[in-house]
Design a protein around this motif. Sequence first.
Motif, mmCIF file in Angstrom:
data_model
loop_
_atom_site.group_PDB
_atom_site.id
_atom_site.type_symbol
_atom_site.label_atom_id
_atom_site.label_comp_id
_atom_site.label_asym_id
_atom_site.label_seq_id
_atom_site.Cartn_x
_atom_site.Cartn_y
_atom_site.Cartn_z
ATOM 1 N N GLN A 141 36.816 12.736 71.888
ATOM 2 C CA GLN A 141 37.880 12.778 70.880
ATOM 3 C C GLN A 141 39.095 11.992 71.374
ATOM 4 O O GLN A 141 39.396 11.980 72.572
ATOM 5 C CB GLN A 141 38.286 14.236 70.610
ATOM 6 C CG GLN A 141 39.002 14.450 69.298
ATOM 7 C CD GLN A 141 38.045 14.625 68.135
ATOM 8 O OE1 GLN A 141 36.834 14.560 68.318
ATOM 9 N NE2 GLN A 141 38.571 14.846 66.945
ATOM 10 N N THR A 142 39.771 11.297 70.456
ATOM 11 C CA THR A 142 41.020 10.641 70.834
ATOM 12 C C THR A 142 42.098 11.696 71.077
ATOM 13 O O THR A 142 41.979 12.841 70.644
ATOM 14 C CB THR A 142 41.492 9.678 69.736
ATOM 15 O OG1 THR A 142 41.622 10.392 68.504
ATOM 16 C CG2 THR A 142 40.503 8.539 69.554
ATOM 17 N N ALA A 143 43.162 11.293 71.764
ATOM 18 C CA ALA A 143 44.208 12.248 72.142
ATOM 19 C C ALA A 143 44.854 12.905 70.927
ATOM 20 O O ALA A 143 45.211 14.082 70.970
ATOM 21 C CB ALA A 143 45.260 11.546 72.996
ATOM 22 N N ASP A 144 45.002 12.142 69.828
ATOM 23 C CA ASP A 144 45.649 12.720 68.647
ATOM 24 C C ASP A 144 44.677 13.504 67.772
ATOM 25 O O ASP A 144 45.070 14.095 66.769
ATOM 26 C CB ASP A 144 46.328 11.631 67.811
ATOM 27 C CG ASP A 144 45.360 10.539 67.367
ATOM 28 O OD1 ASP A 144 44.126 10.721 67.512
ATOM 29 O OD2 ASP A 144 45.828 9.494 66.884
ATOM 30 N N GLY A 145 43.372 13.506 68.146
ATOM 31 C CA GLY A 145 42.391 14.269 67.406
ATOM 32 C C GLY A 145 41.957 13.666 66.087
ATOM 33 O O GLY A 145 41.211 14.284 65.334
ATOM 34 N N HIS A 146 42.387 12.436 65.797
ATOM 35 C CA HIS A 146 42.096 11.829 64.503
ATOM 36 C C HIS A 146 40.810 11.015 64.499
ATOM 37 O O HIS A 146 40.375 10.565 63.437
ATOM 38 C CB HIS A 146 43.260 10.932 64.066
ATOM 39 C CG HIS A 146 44.473 11.709 63.670
ATOM 40 N ND1 HIS A 146 45.726 11.135 63.607
ATOM 41 C CD2 HIS A 146 44.632 13.004 63.335
ATOM 42 C CE1 HIS A 146 46.612 12.058 63.246
ATOM 43 N NE2 HIS A 146 45.956 13.197 63.072
ATOM 44 N N ALA A 147 40.215 10.763 65.656
ATOM 45 C CA ALA A 147 38.990 9.962 65.705
ATOM 46 C C ALA A 147 38.089 10.487 66.815
ATOM 47 O O ALA A 147 38.563 10.985 67.842
ATOM 48 C CB ALA A 147 39.314 8.484 65.938
ATOM 49 N N ARG A 148 36.800 10.339 66.592
ATOM 50 C CA ARG A 148 35.809 10.741 67.582
ATOM 51 C C ARG A 148 35.042 9.499 68.009
ATOM 52 O O ARG A 148 34.369 8.859 67.187
ATOM 53 C CB ARG A 148 34.859 11.792 66.985
ATOM 54 C CG ARG A 148 33.904 12.406 67.983
ATOM 55 C CD ARG A 148 33.082 13.515 67.345
ATOM 56 N NE ARG A 148 32.239 13.026 66.267
ATOM 57 C CZ ARG A 148 32.452 13.237 64.995
ATOM 58 N NH1 ARG A 148 33.517 13.921 64.600
ATOM 59 N NH2 ARG A 148 31.626 12.771 64.078
ATOM 60 N N LEU A 149 35.145 9.136 69.278
ATOM 61 C CA LEU A 149 34.523 7.922 69.786
ATOM 62 C C LEU A 149 33.071 8.198 70.149
ATOM 63 O O LEU A 149 32.753 9.194 70.797
ATOM 64 C CB LEU A 149 35.266 7.414 71.024
ATOM 65 C CG LEU A 149 36.789 7.242 70.897
ATOM 66 C CD1 LEU A 149 37.363 6.732 72.206
ATOM 67 C CD2 LEU A 149 37.129 6.302 69.751
ATOM 68 N N ASP A 150 32.183 7.280 69.754
ATOM 69 C CA ASP A 150 30.783 7.416 70.155
ATOM 70 C C ASP A 150 30.655 7.307 71.663
ATOM 71 O O ASP A 150 29.965 8.101 72.296
ATOM 72 C CB ASP A 150 29.940 6.340 69.468
ATOM 73 C CG ASP A 150 29.605 6.711 68.035
ATOM 74 O OD1 ASP A 150 29.582 7.918 67.724
ATOM 75 O OD2 ASP A 150 29.375 5.812 67.215
ATOM 76 N N VAL A 151 31.297 6.306 72.248
ATOM 77 C CA VAL A 151 31.349 6.171 73.710
ATOM 78 C C VAL A 151 32.761 5.757 74.098
ATOM 79 O O VAL A 151 33.272 4.745 73.603
ATOM 80 C CB VAL A 151 30.340 5.127 74.244
ATOM 81 C CG1 VAL A 151 30.402 5.066 75.772
ATOM 82 C CG2 VAL A 151 28.925 5.449 73.788
ATOM 83 N N ARG A 152 33.373 6.533 74.950
ATOM 84 C CA ARG A 152 34.698 6.206 75.476
ATOM 85 C C ARG A 152 34.519 5.631 76.871
ATOM 86 O O ARG A 152 33.891 6.255 77.744
ATOM 87 C CB ARG A 152 35.589 7.444 75.539
ATOM 88 C CG ARG A 152 36.973 7.197 76.129
ATOM 89 C CD ARG A 152 37.692 8.495 76.411
ATOM 90 N NE ARG A 152 38.994 8.277 77.013
ATOM 91 C CZ ARG A 152 40.137 8.280 76.350
ATOM 92 N NH1 ARG A 152 40.124 8.520 75.054
ATOM 93 N NH2 ARG A 152 41.275 8.064 76.961
ATOM 94 N N ILE A 153 35.055 4.435 77.108
ATOM 95 C CA ILE A 153 34.916 3.742 78.393
ATOM 96 C C ILE A 153 36.301 3.510 78.957
ATOM 97 O O ILE A 153 37.135 2.857 78.317
ATOM 98 C CB ILE A 153 34.173 2.404 78.220
ATOM 99 C CG1 ILE A 153 32.803 2.636 77.567
ATOM 100 C CG2 ILE A 153 34.024 1.692 79.554
ATOM 101 C CD1 ILE A 153 32.147 1.379 77.066
#
Length: 408
Positions: A127-139
């Motif tokens: 999840q992004t810090a603001d909770g507005h998006a969910r990343l498939d893969v965070r690198i």
Amino acid sequence: MDDDLEIDSDEDLFRNPVYYEPAGCNLDLDRPDLGVPQGQDLLNVLLRMRERVPVERRGLICPDCRDLRGRRVPMYLVQRGGVWLASHYRRPGEKPISHESDEHLARKERVAKDSEDHGFHAVIESQTADGHARLDVRINGANGIVLGYEPQLSAQTARGMRAREGFRRRGGIQSVWDFADPDHTGIGTVPYVRTPNLPASVIRVQKNPIAVQDGNFVLEEGQCNPSGSLTRCPEKPYDPENPTDTGYCGAWHRILVPAHQSSSLAAEGGTLTLTQFIVEAAAGERIPFQRGGHHGWLPVQQWQQYLEANGPALDDKERKTSVRQGDRSNKCTEDRPASEVRAEPKQRRGSRMIVLESRAQETEPVKVAVDFSGQAIPLCRFGCGQPASLPGPEGLPEHFSCRKEHEA
């Protein structure tokens, strides 16, 4: 009765269709009557069920969960910015519903493994810090770069893609959207690459290279003529019926062109792989650009040339964080077949050249021949175009050979 809900993030809210069981059809939350006959008061009826009727018994379900998974997943209505949206019913702590295909999962796992092998920490489903998006893969890349790898194998609307990219951009994420369809509406709409449509069993084998077929651009400039460095005129309309047609205007162009369409890179050979691209993007060796609404990636050396030639890049106007910019009729998950309602008609794309600058062909001044005294030598009277210093019988400048041809 609504206290045991896990509210979806803004990104999930705008994408969900909703089916109303008593009416036997999907609801259109944009219309006052919700698209149902005699439905003017239906919204008030549904809202009155709050705190009175359990979510499971309100008659709202997800049509995609029903069709694809054979499950009855209840939904409920929420309001954001004056807009009504449908959200999946989840108890606190439950993960969002997912219908990801095996190919989608394989791409996420492959990129995460490759990134870890090259020293960049990767997390699947972050999840992004603001909770507005969910990343498939965070690198987590070098120098604070946070890369979000997003394989997108299903049809989406361009509007929905822009909204999803906006959530990531405002969260400080550099997105890499990976498309397999060469005519996907997201191509150019967001920072992207295009890779082959491969089965999951092939993708999961790390020694199998996955070629980057589009999205990686280079900067070229030169004269638009057959002997110049450009393969075709970038300002001549592309004819899909005649894709090999070439045309030249004689002007000078500076362009951004996909690497696979670059004559210079084609001569060098070699194939850019998805692993190499992701690793270099995480290391800051590939930079996302946006020009005239079209997105892509440039190698860092090409990026420097781009800045030197065009000045600092200007970003899009920051969109307000409003769900109004999303597409509520879009899909609730990543990889699902598109419906006639959600999918925009495909538009086959040709060349993706981006013209940065064009200059008209500069004509050189005509040089006039002069004699030893500096006087201009007149041209031959017979029209050969060459200067003639000797007069003929009529006292006019001519060449003996030209007179012979004229008399003949």
